[in-house]
Design a protein around this motif. Structure first.
Motif, PDB file in Angstrom:
ATOM      1  N   LEU A 437     -21.312  12.167 -26.625  1.00 56.27           N
ATOM      2  CA  LEU A 437     -21.325  12.458 -28.052  1.00 56.27           C
ATOM      3  C   LEU A 437     -22.523  13.334 -28.367  1.00 56.27           C
ATOM      4  N   ASN A 455     -24.237  16.363 -42.561  1.00 58.80           N
ATOM      5  CA  ASN A 455     -23.099  16.511 -41.669  1.00 58.80           C
ATOM      6  C   ASN A 455     -22.009  17.383 -42.303  1.00 58.80           C
ATOM      7  N   ARG A 469     -22.498  13.751 -34.000  1.00 58.83           N
ATOM      8  CA  ARG A 469     -21.889  12.500 -34.451  1.00 58.83           C
ATOM      9  C   ARG A 469     -22.969  11.482 -34.813  1.00 58.83           C
TER      10      ARG A 469
END
Length: 495
Positions: A437, A455, A469
């Motif tokens: 990730l 984000n 993430r």
């Protein structure tokens, strides 16, 4: 006679080094290095590649000791002055150093080890140069081993990189020509001297050319700008973190002080950045301050410098440039097949600049080269309009997530453009479903930063599969002595 020594004899009266408020000529350097060489030789005529480790602060003594080791026929092993004893012990034991030299401030660190290991221990203040009988020095072939520098050891134990005098001469002469060094140059050295950046690019290039190297007793942004404003320095080389600190200090000054510094910097001939990826944001800010587009280049302990932006042509932000004269470079895929134009691949290098071997590690040496002699750098890049652009280190900066290969450096560049982010580093963390990730550690100037909003902002800038993430706000990023973020240490924050 070694070319570095021969060149010094051509400029005996030129100012070679400024350190500790003293000025030293090339003749002073030749005389002092001859004395150290004689001290090391004792009753022998040639050290015959004896490893000589030395822990000495940057300055005249450092340079004369290093050259003294070479002139006596030894292999120079510079020790990092900021390393703890276990790291120093590892290098001394791994090289089998039979002689260790220490500056006054480091003698007590190494004294217990000297007592335990029984190597010859030389403490600089205890050396009376006046009593040293000068000896005839050995005539050395350039094929001799000259130096062992240690890799940063980001993925495993550091390896000793062995270079010959011929390797060093190739590395230095190529840069002198490509970056147009001359005896008129004057450079400030603020870099650690256990690494090629300081040893080769700064000191060796300057002294090869008959130029002057100036040392600061300790680094501070104020001290660097103070040295610049004396008006003699015209070349500067540093790592991105140093430029970041200089920018921050400049921004804290009054408008008049800023103008004075900008006027001084505009007169420089050359400014270079290396040893870590240069953020485009830092490059752009420094150009505003100095009027200079930093010359970014690519090198490694194993190759010196291999690729560089041009001295007198376009320097492209975000790119490391083109192969240097005498250096061959290519990009290959995982099967060692040269990739098609525009495709990403591992950088491989061939040339006289490439190191001889890893010290006492024949298997690692063999694995580092292809069957036809190309050195495998482990760095992934793409060539765009003739210029190489680094995507990252295959084992560290290339994140393999959901079948994609993602460049951590590309994500970092985007993150740094966010107004609330001062600096960042991106890593891949193990994940059963995705393989890895994407995770980002960020240093912020606004503690109220909303990570969900960040984000969303990132997804407007790049494809969703590339966006982090996980985010973690940190006060600082773990770095090694050269300013590189140690990403294996960073990954632990996300476990």
């Amino acid at each position: 006679m070694l070319k570095l020594v021969k060149n010094a004899t051509s400029n005996p009266d030129n100012q070679a080094i400024i350190s500790d408020n003293h000025s030293y000529t090339y003749k002073d350097l030749l005389d002092s290095s001859h004395q150290f060489a004689s001290l090391l030789l004792q009753n022998t005529s040639d050290l015959n590649e004896t490893r000589v480790a030395f822990m000495v602060s940057p300055g005249f003594d450092y340079v004369s000791i290093q050259r003294g080791i070479w002139r006596a026929g030894g292999i120079a092993v510079p020790l990092c002055i900021s390393y703890p004893l276990p790291s120093l012990q590892y290098v001394i034991e791994d090289t089998g150093a039979e002689i260790v030299i220490a500056g006054a401030e480091y003698a007590e660190i190494l004294r217990p080890l000297a007592a335990e290991k029984g190597f010859r221990f030389i403490i600089l203040p205890e050396v009376d140069k006046a009593t040293i009988e000068l000896k005839k020095l050995p005539n050395l072939q350039s094929s001799r081993k000259a130096m062992i520098l240690y890799t940063s050891g980001t993925t495993n134990l550091p390896k000793g990189v062995v270079t010959t005098h011929a390797n060093i001469e190739a590395q230095v002469s190529t840069l002198v020509k490509s970056w147009q060094w001359s005896a008129k140059d004057h450079i400030l050295c603020v870099l650690p001297l256990h690494h090629v950046h300081g040893i080769i690019n700064v000191i060796s290039c300057a002294l090869w050319s008959g130029a002057t190297v100036e040392f600061l007793p300790s680094f501070s942004a104020e001290g660097v700008f103070g040295a610049f404003q004396k008006g003699k320095i015209n070349v500067f080389m540093a790592v991105p973190t140093i430029y970041f600190k200089l920018i921050s200090h400049w921004e804290s000054l009054s408008a008049d002080q800023q103008t004075q510094i900008t006027d001084t910097l505009a007169k420089f001939r050359l400014m270079v950045s290396g040893s870590a990826a240069l953020p485009v944001s830092v490059m752009e800010k420094w150009k505003t301050i100095s009027t200079h587009t930093l010359l970014e280049r690519y090198g490694m302990t194993e190759i010196g410098m291999g690729i560089s932006n041009p001295y007198d042509a376009e320097r492209k932000a975000g790119y490391i440039g083109k192969p240097l004269a005498g250096v061959k470079a290519r990009l290959v895929d995982e099967n060692n097949v040269v990739v098609k134009r525009g495709q990403a691949g591992e950088i491989q290098i061939k040339g006289k600049n490439v190191f001889l071997e890893y010290w006492n590690k024949p298997e690692a040496t063999q694995k580092a080269f292809t069957e036809d002699g190309w050195f495998k750098t482990g760095d992934v890049a793409v060539v765009e309009k003739g210029y190489y652009r680094i995507l990252g280190r295959d084992s560290i900066d290339i994140i393999k997530s959901g079948g994609y290969k993602i460049s951590a450096l590309e994500i970092e560049e985007i993150l740094r453009t966010h107004p609330a982010i001062e600096d960042c580093s991106v890593v891949g963390v193990p994940n059963e479903e995705w393989g890895e990730l994407v995770a980002a550690a960020i240093i912020v100037n606004d503690t109220n930063l909303d990570l969900k909003a960040l984000n969303t902002w990132m997804r407007e800038k790049m494809p969703a599969y590339k966006t982090p993430r996980q985010y973690k706000i940190v006060e600082e990023l773990p770095r090694n002595a050269m300013g590189k973020v140690t990403k294996n240490d960073l990954k632990k924050l996300f476990n």
